[in-house]
Structures are given as C-alpha cells and as structure tokens.
Design a protein around this motif. Sequence first.
Motif, PDB file in Angstrom:
ATOM      1  N   ASP A   1       0.857  -1.182   0.000  1.00 28.38           N
ATOM      2  CA  ASP A   1       0.000   0.000   0.000  1.00 28.38           C
ATOM      3  C   ASP A   1       0.891   1.228   0.000  1.00 28.38           C
ATOM      4  N   THR A   2       1.120   1.786  -1.181  1.00 30.76           N
ATOM      5  CA  THR A   2       2.030   2.922  -1.300  1.00 30.76           C
ATOM      6  C   THR A   2       1.301   4.252  -1.186  1.00 30.76           C
ATOM      7  N   GLY A   3       0.066   4.204  -0.755  1.00 27.70           N
ATOM      8  CA  GLY A   3      -0.703   5.431  -0.635  1.00 27.70           C
ATOM      9  C   GLY A   3      -1.724   5.600  -1.725  1.00 27.70           C
ATOM     10  N   TYR A   4      -1.642   4.750  -2.780  1.00 25.73           N
ATOM     11  CA  TYR A   4      -2.598   4.873  -3.870  1.00 25.73           C
ATOM     12  C   TYR A   4      -4.017   4.593  -3.396  1.00 25.73           C
ATOM     13  N   LEU A   5      -4.173   3.596  -2.529  1.00 27.00           N
ATOM     14  CA  LEU A   5      -5.509   3.264  -2.040  1.00 27.00           C
ATOM     15  C   LEU A   5      -6.114   4.445  -1.298  1.00 27.00           C
ATOM     16  N   ARG A   6      -5.338   5.076  -0.420  1.00 27.40           N
ATOM     17  CA  ARG A   6      -5.833   6.249   0.297  1.00 27.40           C
ATOM     18  C   ARG A   6      -6.151   7.381  -0.667  1.00 27.40           C
ATOM     19  N   LEU A   7      -5.327   7.511  -1.721  1.00 26.37           N
ATOM     20  CA  LEU A   7      -5.565   8.556  -2.715  1.00 26.37           C
ATOM     21  C   LEU A   7      -6.882   8.333  -3.441  1.00 26.37           C
ATOM     22  N   TYR A   8      -7.130   7.092  -3.858  1.00 27.18           N
ATOM     23  CA  TYR A   8      -8.364   6.808  -4.584  1.00 27.18           C
ATOM     24  C   TYR A   8      -9.592   7.004  -3.694  1.00 27.18           C
ATOM     25  N   VAL A   9      -9.509   6.581  -2.441  1.00 29.91           N
ATOM     26  CA  VAL A   9     -10.631   6.788  -1.526  1.00 29.91           C
ATOM     27  C   VAL A   9     -10.871   8.275  -1.314  1.00 29.91           C
ATOM     28  N   SER A  10      -9.788   9.038  -1.210  1.00 31.63           N
ATOM     29  CA  SER A  10      -9.923  10.489  -1.075  1.00 31.63           C
ATOM     30  C   SER A  10     -10.619  11.091  -2.290  1.00 31.63           C
ATOM     31  N   GLN A  11     -10.283  10.607  -3.490  1.00 30.12           N
ATOM     32  CA  GLN A  11     -10.925  11.102  -4.708  1.00 30.12           C
ATOM     33  C   GLN A  11     -12.405  10.731  -4.733  1.00 30.12           C
ATOM     34  N   LEU A  12     -12.733   9.524  -4.272  1.00 25.42           N
ATOM     35  CA  LEU A  12     -14.133   9.120  -4.202  1.00 25.42           C
ATOM     36  C   LEU A  12     -14.914  10.028  -3.258  1.00 25.42           C
ATOM     37  N   ARG A  13     -14.314  10.370  -2.125  1.00 25.06           N
ATOM     38  CA  ARG A  13     -14.994  11.249  -1.178  1.00 25.06           C
ATOM     39  C   ARG A  13     -15.250  12.632  -1.783  1.00 25.06           C
ATOM     40  N   LYS A  14     -14.297  13.134  -2.550  1.00 21.23           N
ATOM     41  CA  LYS A  14     -14.485  14.440  -3.179  1.00 21.23           C
ATOM     42  C   LYS A  14     -15.651  14.414  -4.155  1.00 21.23           C
ATOM     43  N   LYS A  15     -15.870  13.261  -4.777  1.00 27.24           N
ATOM     44  CA  LYS A  15     -16.934  13.148  -5.770  1.00 27.24           C
ATOM     45  C   LYS A  15     -18.293  12.786  -5.159  1.00 27.24           C
ATOM     46  N   LEU A  16     -18.279  12.135  -3.978  1.00 31.35           N
ATOM     47  CA  LEU A  16     -19.522  11.559  -3.463  1.00 31.35           C
ATOM     48  C   LEU A  16     -19.949  12.074  -2.097  1.00 31.35           C
ATOM     49  N   GLU A  17     -19.055  12.670  -1.340  1.00 31.42           N
ATOM     50  CA  GLU A  17     -19.386  13.145  -0.001  1.00 31.42           C
ATOM     51  C   GLU A  17     -19.693  14.640  -0.007  1.00 31.42           C
ATOM     52  N   ALA A  18     -20.652  15.065   0.816  1.00 30.25           N
ATOM     53  CA  ALA A  18     -20.961  16.488   0.942  1.00 30.25           C
ATOM     54  C   ALA A  18     -19.788  17.249   1.557  1.00 30.25           C
ATOM     55  N   ASP A  19     -19.127  16.650   2.540  1.00 35.55           N
ATOM     56  CA  ASP A  19     -17.951  17.245   3.178  1.00 35.55           C
ATOM     57  C   ASP A  19     -16.845  16.201   3.149  1.00 35.55           C
ATOM     58  N   PRO A  20     -16.003  16.188   2.107  1.00 37.43           N
ATOM     59  CA  PRO A  20     -14.976  15.152   1.968  1.00 37.43           C
ATOM     60  C   PRO A  20     -14.042  15.062   3.169  1.00 37.43           C
ATOM     61  N   GLY A  21     -13.814  16.194   3.854  1.00 43.70           N
ATOM     62  CA  GLY A  21     -12.931  16.184   5.011  1.00 43.70           C
ATOM     63  C   GLY A  21     -13.542  15.528   6.227  1.00 43.70           C
ATOM     64  N   ARG A  22     -14.864  15.428   6.256  1.00 43.44           N
ATOM     65  CA  ARG A  22     -15.583  14.777   7.357  1.00 43.44           C
ATOM     66  C   ARG A  22     -16.617  13.819   6.749  1.00 43.44           C
ATOM     67  N   PRO A  23     -16.147  12.729   6.159  1.00 43.49           N
ATOM     68  CA  PRO A  23     -17.048  11.823   5.425  1.00 43.49           C
ATOM     69  C   PRO A  23     -18.092  11.197   6.329  1.00 43.49           C
ATOM     70  N   ALA A  24     -19.301  11.077   5.775  1.00 38.67           N
ATOM     71  CA  ALA A  24     -20.407  10.464   6.515  1.00 38.67           C
ATOM     72  C   ALA A  24     -20.686   9.038   6.067  1.00 38.67           C
ATOM     73  N   PHE A  25     -20.175   8.652   4.894  1.00 42.71           N
ATOM     74  CA  PHE A  25     -20.514   7.347   4.336  1.00 42.71           C
ATOM     75  C   PHE A  25     -19.287   6.502   4.004  1.00 42.71           C
ATOM     76  N   LEU A  26     -18.282   7.087   3.384  1.00 44.31           N
ATOM     77  CA  LEU A  26     -17.057   6.367   3.047  1.00 44.31           C
ATOM     78  C   LEU A  26     -16.069   6.557   4.204  1.00 44.31           C
ATOM     79  N   LEU A  27     -16.123   5.622   5.145  1.00 46.40           N
ATOM     80  CA  LEU A  27     -15.410   5.794   6.402  1.00 46.40           C
ATOM     81  C   LEU A  27     -14.102   5.012   6.420  1.00 46.40           C
ATOM     82  N   THR A  28     -13.107   5.575   7.084  1.00 51.06           N
ATOM     83  CA  THR A  28     -11.844   4.891   7.332  1.00 51.06           C
ATOM     84  C   THR A  28     -11.873   4.265   8.714  1.00 51.06           C
ATOM     85  N   GLU A  29     -11.564   2.985   8.790  1.00 53.31           N
ATOM     86  CA  GLU A  29     -11.395   2.310  10.073  1.00 53.31           C
ATOM     87  C   GLU A  29      -9.897   2.258  10.335  1.00 53.31           C
ATOM     88  N   SER A  30      -9.427   3.080  11.252  1.00 52.78           N
ATOM     89  CA  SER A  30      -8.002   3.287  11.463  1.00 52.78           C
ATOM     90  C   SER A  30      -7.242   1.975  11.651  1.00 52.78           C
TER      91      SER A  30
END
Length: 226
Positions: free
Chosen positions: A186-215
Amino acid sequence: MKVLIADDDPQLVRALRITLAAHGYEVIAAPDGAAAIALAAKAHPDIVMVDLGMPRLDGVEVIQALRGWSTAPIIVVSGRTGSGDKVDALDAGADDYVTKPFQIDELLARLRALSRRAGAASVPPVITFGDVVVDLSRKTVTRAGARVHLTPTEWRILEFLARHPGALVTRQSLLKDIWGTEQVADTGYLRLYVSQLRKKLEADPGRPAFLLTESGMGYRLLADPA
C-alpha cells in the motif's frame, strides 16, 4: 428454493417448470436476457439457470450483469458444447455448465449441489447513501440525479465496498481484488483513490459520513437500508 430459468425455448421452460415444481422448487421464468436481469432484480432467486443463446442480451451478458450485485449460484444450460463457450461462461461468473440435451437426474443433482451454496446473501442491485445512487448492474453512479464520472479504479473500489455495505473491508481485501495479490504494498494509492471518491460523493470530503476509514484496518461504506 426459488429458481429463475432464463431461456427462450417455451417447451423446455414448461417441462422444467413442471419437473422442478414436483421436486419442491419455486420456478420463475424469463424469455430473454433483459427480462432475466429485471426479474432477478425484482424476485431475488436463490439459483439462476441461463441459456447462452438468448435474444436481448445473451447468456454471458446476463451472467456479467448479475455478478455485479448477486452471489446467487448460476448454472448454464446450453446447447453450445465448445470449450470456448464454457470458459467464457465460467469466466463471466457462472458456477456450473450443463450441455443440452441433458438427463434430468443430472440437472437435479447439480441443482442440489448449488442449493447448498445458495445461502450467501445477495446485495441489492442498487445501493444508495445520501444523495448518491450506485447501480451495480448498470455500473453507474449518480449524485443528486447527475451522472458521476469515476475512473475504472475508483469504480472497482466503490463497487467492492458497495457489495459489502456496512461491513469492514480490509485494505488487504481491496488490494487483492483490485491489484490481484495480497502482497501488493500500500504505497498510498488506495488512500488517494478513496480520497478522490470522497471528493466526488461526499458532501464534506474532510468529514465523510458514508465512506469511512477504520483506522489501521480498512474502510466501510455506510449505505441506506435496502
């Protein structure tokens, strides 16, 4: 046990309906590929029987569409005997292949075997969260009614999460599904793609309500109840 028969031969469908009903199966039938997909989405069969040579989408296209959202076992019942046809059907997601003409005892035995594997739950063909609609069958995403363009990798990540709504999906599972091996770093690409999905699908990408990260573990998609 509900069986969907997708075949454009009315005589065969009639015979199978009588035989399977006598063995305790509930039978529903579709005369072409498009009708089969629509009926499967509505009725959620436990097992699907598919002929390859059908009008309005052939059998392989039906299998591919169903595999976008359903884990129900699929058995191909076809007059095509070539190994290429069998490989195409199995690669598309079919679980078994029976060649016409067939012995009814053999078909019943195959159905019993598939019935034992039919316990896995199917995901609804349409997943919603917030103002987002993910159609797993048509492979489309809309937000507030407008089409959302996703890259192929973004779609594969979203599709994988949508097939397991509410469940924790580990990073290893996503990496294996998308890049084909658990050893992919995991070189960071997975986090990058999830971040891009949040920008396209979440109302507030910085505080996602649906696409959640489980630390330290992975990701979770919180979808609306089916």
